[in-house]
Write an enzyme that holds these catalytic residues in place. Structure first.
Site, PDB file in Angstrom:
ATOM      1  N   ASN A   1     -14.968  16.823 -16.312  1.00  0.00           N
ATOM      2  CA  ASN A   1     -14.763  15.825 -17.240  1.00  0.00           C
ATOM      3  C   ASN A   1     -14.428  16.760 -18.581  1.00  0.00           C
ATOM      4  OD1 ASN A   1     -13.242  14.518 -19.581  1.00  0.00           O
ATOM      5  ND2 ASN A   1     -14.172  12.697 -19.969  1.00  0.00           N
TER       6      ASN A   1
ATOM      7  N   ARG B   1     -12.791  17.861 -21.728  1.00  0.00           N
ATOM      8  CA  ARG B   1     -13.283  16.604 -22.398  1.00  0.00           C
ATOM      9  C   ARG B   1     -14.828  16.392 -23.219  1.00  0.00           C
ATOM     10  NH1 ARG B   1      -9.777  12.227 -23.996  1.00  0.00           N
ATOM     11  NH2 ARG B   1      -9.353  12.556 -25.918  1.00  0.00           N
ATOM     12  N   CYS B   2     -15.338  15.986 -22.023  1.00  0.00           N
ATOM     13  CA  CYS B   2     -16.856  15.894 -22.451  1.00  0.00           C
ATOM     14  C   CYS B   2     -17.366  17.097 -22.573  1.00  0.00           C
ATOM     15  CB  CYS B   2     -17.610  15.217 -21.224  1.00  0.00           C
ATOM     16  SG  CYS B   2     -18.735  15.174 -21.070  1.00  0.00           S
ATOM     17  N   SER B   3     -17.891  17.233 -23.429  1.00  0.00           N
ATOM     18  CA  SER B   3     -19.123  18.330 -23.795  1.00  0.00           C
ATOM     19  C   SER B   3     -20.541  18.467 -23.205  1.00  0.00           C
ATOM     20  CB  SER B   3     -19.142  18.109 -25.655  1.00  0.00           C
ATOM     21  OG  SER B   3     -20.896  17.072 -25.585  1.00  0.00           O
TER      22      SER B   3
END
Length: 113
Positions: A7, A9-11
């Protein structure tokens, strides 16, 4: 072949991707929010991870809290919830052959390389 379920958007997911790049490994990326998994694929991932479905759920997500928390759900119902709401799937997941890890922290990837 190594596969990362990612994903962007996930760090933590980005850290896993970066670790694979730094290791110089060839891998494929599955952006599972855009390319939804089938029930068969998700069930196979859970088996490779050697965990129960609930262990793959992001239980602090608002969707989980609102719609599922506190309910007695079968493994199949938990899998269906993750298929309906892919944001509930913990990430990143990295697969190498028959081995897989939830790469939190990213260093866990090294166990299966």
């Amino acid at each position: 072949m190594i596969t990362i379920y990612h994903n962007p958007r996930c760090s933590k997911s980005r850290e896993g991707l970066q670790l694979l790049e730094l290791e110089g490994k060839l891998f494929t990326t599955v952006k599972y929010l855009n390319e939804p998994l089938t029930k068969k694929e998700l069930t196979a991932l859970i088996a490779k991870l050697n965990i129960t479905p609930i262990e793959l759920v992001r239980q602090k997500e608002s969707i989980w809290i609102k719609d599922y928390k506190g309910k007695q759900l079968s493994d199949s119902e938990i899998i269906d919830a993750m298929l309906l709401h892919p944001t509930l799937i913990e990430r990143p997941i990295v697969v190498n052959g028959n081995k897989a890890v939830i790469a939190r922290p990213a260093e866990k990837i090294k166990k299966i390389l």
